[in-house]
Design an enzyme around this catalytic site. Structure first.
Site, short mmCIF file in Angstrom:
data_model
loop_
_atom_site.label_atom_id
_atom_site.label_comp_id
_atom_site.label_asym_id
_atom_site.label_seq_id
_atom_site.Cartn_x
_atom_site.Cartn_y
_atom_site.Cartn_z
N ASP A 22 0.78 -1.26 0.00
CA ASP A 22 0.00 0.00 0.00
C ASP A 22 0.81 1.30 0.00
O ASP A 22 1.76 1.43 0.78
CB ASP A 22 -0.87 0.07 1.26
CG ASP A 22 -1.60 -1.20 1.56
OD1 ASP A 22 -1.48 -2.18 0.82
OD2 ASP A 22 -2.30 -1.21 2.60
N SER A 83 -0.62 0.14 7.41
CA SER A 83 -0.98 1.36 6.66
C SER A 83 -1.59 2.47 7.50
O SER A 83 -2.12 2.23 8.59
CB SER A 83 -1.94 0.99 5.54
OG SER A 83 -1.21 0.28 4.57
N ARG A 146 -8.07 -1.35 11.34
CA ARG A 146 -6.83 -0.74 10.85
C ARG A 146 -7.03 0.35 9.79
O ARG A 146 -8.10 0.61 9.32
CB ARG A 146 -5.93 -1.82 10.28
CG ARG A 146 -6.54 -2.67 9.17
CD ARG A 146 -5.49 -3.70 8.71
NE ARG A 146 -5.96 -4.61 7.70
CZ ARG A 146 -6.53 -5.79 7.93
NH1 ARG A 146 -6.73 -6.19 9.17
NH2 ARG A 146 -6.92 -6.57 6.94
C1 FRU Z 1 -4.02 -3.68 2.47
C2 FRU Z 1 -3.42 -4.06 3.82
C3 FRU Z 1 -3.86 -3.10 4.91
C4 FRU Z 1 -2.78 -3.25 5.93
C5 FRU Z 1 -1.55 -3.41 5.05
C6 FRU Z 1 -0.49 -4.30 5.61
O1 FRU Z 1 -3.28 -4.19 1.40
O2 FRU Z 1 -3.75 -5.39 4.15
O3 FRU Z 1 -5.16 -3.35 5.41
O4 FRU Z 1 -2.67 -2.14 6.78
O5 FRU Z 1 -2.00 -3.93 3.82
O6 FRU Z 1 0.67 -4.25 4.83
#
Ligand code: FRU
Length: 542
Positions: A22, A83, A146
């Protein structure tokens, strides 16, 4: 890491090596664009100690990779820094809210600030000592809570932020409020929810102008804006959004349609495009969207080539004149990379024909085409039971025979067409309207098997008074980002041809329909490579 890297991109954002996912905390601060992103410093697959890597740019094109900004260090993020988003606080002070995977593997929200505001690159970030600032409420799964958004400030002075969450199959955004950005209280749980989507990853919530392509700051609220609520759904790996009205007094969001978790949802992109995030760019008064574009090759391939994942070309987003969907277009800075050009004007694309667009670097190109449909009235009738565009694109693929279409481009094609990625259109008639189908067909993109070759597609309306369709494709070695109808539809694909690499990649236009279509104009450019520097080599070039 192999010496030859035919699939690394020339003008997309990539890390020097390893796994990325991300985009995190994109922002503009005092002349500098910042992009943080999810990164595994230990390998080319997703890891159990994810960090925030950090790069900066003056133009969103050429980048300098800096030291990592946020890494696991304390009980509140010891198992990963996931993220999150940046918010610019009064006095031009950036703050980052991110998800920490804590010592119990719970997901908590943490705060970080730049150590030294006079450092133009904001290299060093300090975590707030009282982290976490938000812990999972009892109503949600603590392992699925999250990805805080950029916060916005109401007229009452209070800050608001939303966090994605899950409770069983239910997905939701939970709203928090704060007077000081440090003490957060849950306000509405949930702020907005959906039944069957599962976790909402990386929610994004922001205003868009009703009458202008300009972007507005996330805190703007007045009668000339609508709001966008976007979420990333693991159920289908798509970034979907709804438009609606946000009422800060009642603190509620009334969407025009609801999320369904199916192909009825509005999508930013019908191909590979996930965990996207926008930011407001005050330098050019626009809102910019970034997303993670994941791989179509295997983890074993990624380990061998030493890297995995790209960031999309940044796209400007705004509300369509209809008010019913967003428009996305590659940021104008990309045009600076256009080099050698070929143009074709007023050419008939004869039924059953194919021709090569030669004279440019077909593995690294920007192509714009306008097609004309003089015989629109003769389009074939659509079968009203075939409502799934992606399925229709794979059943009626580029080599099937239609009336108006399939026609379009063959990109990253081998000379003998043994490999080809077809970006094409097919036109249908329904009771009192014309329907276009835009497809990105990867089924013959590579002679290799063990690749994800899913075909993608979307429907759109064709205006019978205009009788035309436009397409722009950004081709960059192992990625093709295609924009139909001036940004009404976007489809991104990842392809790994065996033969059609570097100088052995060709570009064609084709028509497999029984009716001719016109190419009123086609412009194609070789694209320059962007600069990716580490900080040391960059300071020389200053
Ligand atoms: C989305 C995700 C988010 C998380 C991050 C972990 O691709 O799964 O929800 O914060 O990637 O790398």
């Amino acid at each position: 890491v192999p010496e030859s890297q035919p699939y690394r991109t020339a003008y997309h954002f990539q890390s020097p090596m390893n796994w990325l996912n991300d985009p995190n905390g994109p922002m503009y601060h005092e002349g500098v664009y910042h992009l943080f992103y999810q990164y595994n410093p230990y390998g080319a697959v997703f890891g159990d100690s994810m960090i925030w890597a950090h790069s900066v740019s003056y133009d969103l094109i050429n980048w300098v990779h800096l030291d990592h900004a946020i890494e696991p260090s304390d009980p509140f993020d010891i198992n990963s820094c996931w993220s999150g988003s940046a918010t610019i606080l009064p006095g031009n002070k950036p703050a980052i809210l991110y998800t920490g995977i804590d010592a119990n593997n719970y997901q908590v929200q943490n705060l970080a600030f730049p150590k030294n505001l006079s450092d133009p690159f904001l290299r060093v970030w300090e975590k707030y000592t009282q982290n976490p600032v938000i812990t999972p409420p009892s109503t949600v799964d603590a392992l699925n809570f999250r990805d805080p958004t950029t916060a916005w400030q109401g007229e009452d002075g209070k800050w608001r932020v939303i966090v994605g969450a899950r409770n069983g199959h239910e997905g939701m955004a939970i709203l928090y409020q704060s007077e000081d950005f440090v003490n957060w209280t849950v306000h509405l749980s949930p702020f907005y929810r959906s039944d069957s989507t599962g976790i909402w990853e990386c929610p994004d919530f922001y205003p868009v102008s009703i009458n202008s392509t300009n972007g507005v700051d996330t805190s703007v609220h007045n009668p000339s804006v609508k709001h966008v609520m976007k979420a990333s759904f693991q159920v289908n790996w798509h970034d979907c959004y709804v438009l609606g009205t946000y009422d800060p007094e009642k603190e509620n969001f009334i969407p025009e349609d609801d999320f369904t978790g199916t192909n009825l949802d509005l999508r930013f992109d019908y191909g590979k495009f996930y965990a996207s995030k926008t930011f407001f760019d005050p330098a050019k008064n626009r809102r910019i969207l970034w997303a993670w574009v994941n791989e179509s090759d295997s983890s074993q391939d990624d380990i061998e080539k030493g890297w995995a994942g790209l960031q999309s070309i940044p796209r400007q987003v705004w509300l369509d004149k209809s008010g019913k969907q967003l428009i996305q277009w590659p940021i104008e800075e990309i045009d600076k990379l256009r080099d050698k050009q070929v143009s074709i004007n007023g050419k008939e694309l004869i039924s059953g024909s194919i021709f090569e667009v030669s004279g440019i670097t077909a593995s690294q190109a920007d192509v714009e085409v306008s097609f004309e449909l003089p015989e629109l009235e003769s389009a074939e009738l659509i079968d009203p039971t075939r409502v799934d565009a992606q399925l229709l694109c794979s059943e009626e693929n580029a080599s099937s025979l239609g009336i108006i279409g399939p026609f379009g481009l063959l990109v990253l094609a081998a000379k003998d067409l043994a490999e080809q990625t077809a970006i094409f259109f097919r036109v249908y008639k329904a009771q009192n309207r014309y329907i276009g189908l835009m497809c990105s067909d990867q089924s013959r993109s590579s002679l290799r098997n063990e690749l994800d070759k899913t075909t993608y597609g979307a429907f759109f309306r064709i205006d019978p008074n205009l009788k035309k369709i436009s397409l722009r494709s950004l081709i960059d070695h192992s990625i093709v980002e295609s924009f139909g109808e001036e940004g009404r539809i976007a489809i991104t694909s990842r392809v790994y041809p065996l033969l059609a690499i570097d100088k052995e990649a060709y570009l064609y236009a084709f028509n497999n329909g029984t009716l001719n279509v016109g190419i009123s104009k086609l412009n194609a450019w070789s694209m320059k490579k962007t600069q990716f520097d580490d900080e040391q080599s960059f300071s020389y070039s200053l």
